[in-house]
Design a protein around this motif. Structure first.
Motif, mmCIF file in Angstrom:
data_model
loop_
_atom_site.group_PDB
_atom_site.id
_atom_site.type_symbol
_atom_site.label_atom_id
_atom_site.label_comp_id
_atom_site.label_asym_id
_atom_site.label_seq_id
_atom_site.Cartn_x
_atom_site.Cartn_y
_atom_site.Cartn_z
ATOM 1 N N GLU A 95 0.831 -1.193 0.000
ATOM 2 C CA GLU A 95 0.000 0.000 0.000
ATOM 3 C C GLU A 95 0.875 1.256 0.000
ATOM 4 N N THR A 96 0.472 2.243 -0.785
ATOM 5 C CA THR A 96 1.174 3.521 -0.805
ATOM 6 C C THR A 96 0.355 4.632 -0.155
ATOM 7 N N CYS A 97 -0.946 4.439 -0.052
ATOM 8 C CA CYS A 97 -1.807 5.406 0.634
ATOM 9 C C CYS A 97 -3.128 4.752 0.993
ATOM 10 N N THR A 98 -3.586 4.985 2.210
ATOM 11 C CA THR A 98 -4.919 4.524 2.619
ATOM 12 C C THR A 98 -5.766 5.769 2.910
ATOM 13 N N TRP A 99 -5.806 6.190 4.177
ATOM 14 C CA TRP A 99 -6.549 7.411 4.484
ATOM 15 C C TRP A 99 -5.739 8.650 4.107
ATOM 16 N N ARG A 100 -6.450 9.682 3.626
ATOM 17 C CA ARG A 100 -5.801 10.946 3.251
ATOM 18 C C ARG A 100 -6.688 12.098 3.703
ATOM 19 N N SER A 101 -6.096 13.073 4.343
ATOM 20 C CA SER A 101 -6.848 14.233 4.808
ATOM 21 C C SER A 101 -7.276 15.107 3.624
ATOM 22 N N LYS A 102 -8.289 15.923 3.844
ATOM 23 C CA LYS A 102 -8.731 16.834 2.791
ATOM 24 C C LYS A 102 -7.653 17.867 2.478
ATOM 25 N N GLU A 103 -6.874 18.231 3.498
ATOM 26 C CA GLU A 103 -5.785 19.180 3.272
ATOM 27 C C GLU A 103 -4.760 18.606 2.287
ATOM 28 N N ARG A 104 -4.412 17.352 2.500
ATOM 29 C CA ARG A 104 -3.470 16.688 1.601
ATOM 30 C C ARG A 104 -4.077 16.526 0.213
ATOM 31 N N GLN A 105 -5.372 16.238 0.156
ATOM 32 C CA GLN A 105 -6.051 16.088 -1.126
ATOM 33 C C GLN A 105 -5.992 17.397 -1.918
ATOM 34 N N LYS A 106 -6.201 18.509 -1.239
ATOM 35 C CA LYS A 106 -6.142 19.818 -1.907
ATOM 36 C C LYS A 106 -4.755 20.061 -2.492
ATOM 37 N N ALA A 107 -3.722 19.690 -1.732
ATOM 38 C CA ALA A 107 -2.341 19.883 -2.201
ATOM 39 C C ALA A 107 -2.066 19.038 -3.442
ATOM 40 N N LEU A 108 -2.530 17.782 -3.442
ATOM 41 C CA LEU A 108 -2.325 16.912 -4.607
ATOM 42 C C LEU A 108 -3.061 17.444 -5.835
ATOM 43 N N TYR A 109 -4.209 18.039 -5.601
ATOM 44 C CA TYR A 109 -5.009 18.578 -6.711
ATOM 45 C C TYR A 109 -4.275 19.715 -7.423
ATOM 46 N N HIS A 132 -10.635 8.266 -0.387
ATOM 47 C CA HIS A 132 -9.549 8.296 0.592
ATOM 48 C C HIS A 132 -9.883 9.237 1.746
ATOM 49 N N ASN A 133 -10.681 10.273 1.474
ATOM 50 C CA ASN A 133 -10.906 11.350 2.430
ATOM 51 C C ASN A 133 -11.957 11.040 3.476
ATOM 52 N N VAL A 134 -12.803 10.040 3.241
ATOM 53 C CA VAL A 134 -13.772 9.647 4.269
ATOM 54 C C VAL A 134 -13.040 8.801 5.306
ATOM 55 N N TYR A 135 -13.578 8.751 6.502
ATOM 56 C CA TYR A 135 -12.921 7.956 7.539
ATOM 57 C C TYR A 135 -13.930 7.062 8.239
ATOM 58 N N PRO A 136 -13.598 5.757 8.351
ATOM 59 C CA PRO A 136 -12.427 5.063 7.817
ATOM 60 C C PRO A 136 -12.399 5.112 6.282
ATOM 61 N N ALA A 137 -11.202 5.089 5.728
ATOM 62 C CA ALA A 137 -11.033 5.234 4.281
ATOM 63 C C ALA A 137 -11.722 4.104 3.524
ATOM 64 N N GLU A 138 -12.344 4.457 2.417
ATOM 65 C CA GLU A 138 -13.012 3.479 1.563
ATOM 66 C C GLU A 138 -12.218 3.243 0.279
ATOM 67 N N ALA A 139 -10.960 3.702 0.270
ATOM 68 C CA ALA A 139 -10.094 3.521 -0.898
ATOM 69 C C ALA A 139 -8.647 3.409 -0.447
ATOM 70 N N LEU A 140 -7.831 2.851 -1.320
ATOM 71 C CA LEU A 140 -6.394 2.792 -1.062
ATOM 72 C C LEU A 140 -5.657 2.789 -2.392
ATOM 73 N N ASP A 141 -4.388 3.189 -2.342
ATOM 74 C CA ASP A 141 -3.504 3.112 -3.500
ATOM 75 C C ASP A 141 -2.433 2.066 -3.225
ATOM 76 N N PHE A 142 -1.930 1.464 -4.286
ATOM 77 C CA PHE A 142 -0.967 0.378 -4.109
ATOM 78 C C PHE A 142 0.113 0.432 -5.184
ATOM 79 N N ALA A 143 1.177 -0.305 -4.949
ATOM 80 C CA ALA A 143 2.249 -0.446 -5.928
ATOM 81 C C ALA A 143 2.555 -1.929 -6.122
ATOM 82 N N ILE A 144 3.202 -2.234 -7.244
ATOM 83 C CA ILE A 144 3.531 -3.614 -7.593
ATOM 84 C C ILE A 144 5.045 -3.801 -7.492
ATOM 85 N N ASP A 145 5.440 -4.768 -6.682
ATOM 86 C CA ASP A 145 6.858 -5.116 -6.520
ATOM 87 C C ASP A 145 7.122 -6.400 -7.298
#
Length: 201
Positions: A95-109, A132-145
């Protein structure tokens, strides 16, 4: 007998949610009632009552990789999905991201718009909120190794994610590669009706 059974089931489900007093109580209660619905065709609505308190995100955290901050349904479905992916494709998923704050979401945007770089998201955290912004998070990001074990060899190849996406769909999850307006291949989220699927009111 339904006139006798239904109040008892409703009371039992409500008691579970009230005693635990957390999102876990709601999930335990919902799982129990979901079992009744699937096995016996019985549907019972359970109000959570005044003892229930909605969970709050961790203070001071802008973004996390912790699966514990995800909805328990997402945790369960994703755990099974990861096992399938790793067994069938011989890769490791992290996993690379699970929960994300709205503040962080604004920065990514802002990236790719007011800030240099490639556009990362279409959700600005205000008018459009990520799962990602709802809590508990209903989304996640991932990477492939590609090199399971101590070493890490991350691949962002679309073909790799397409293979993974086919397995994600099999586990009752929504894959970001299927999004129409913005393809987000390293993204997974719960379907909009997951509470109905789980029997959670």
């Amino acid at each position: 007998m339904n006139w006798l059974i239904m109040p008892l089931l409703r009371a039992l489900g409500g008691t579970i949610a009230t005693i635990v007093g957390s999102s876990l109580g709601k999930v335990i209660s919902g799982s129990f009632l979901g079992f009744l619905r699937r096995r016996f065709g019985i549907k019972v609505e359970v109000p959570l009552g005044s003892a229930y308190q909605a969970p709050e995100p961790p203070a001071g955290v802008l973004e996390s990789k912790d699966l514990a901050l995800c909805d328990p349904v997402l945790q369960r479905r994703w755990a099974a999905c990861k096992l399938s992916i790793e067994a069938r494709l011989g890769v490791q998923i992290f996993e690379t991201c699970t929960w994300r704050s709205k503040e962080r979401q604004k920065a990514l945007y802002q990236v790719g718009r007011d800030l240099p770089g490639k556009v990362l998201t279409n959700c600005d955290g205000e008018t459009s909120v990520s799962r990602h912004n709802v809590y508990p998070a209903e989304a996640l990001d991932f990477a492939i190794d590609l090199d399971p074990g101590p070493a890490t060899k991350v691949s962002w190849e679309e073909a790799r994610f397409d293979e993974v996406g086919a397995i994600i769909r099999d586990h009752g999850l929504v894959w970001g590669g299927d999004f129409k307006s913005f393809k987000d291949r390293p993204h997974v989220e719960l379907p909009a009706d997951f509470r109905t699927e789980e029997g959670i009111s």
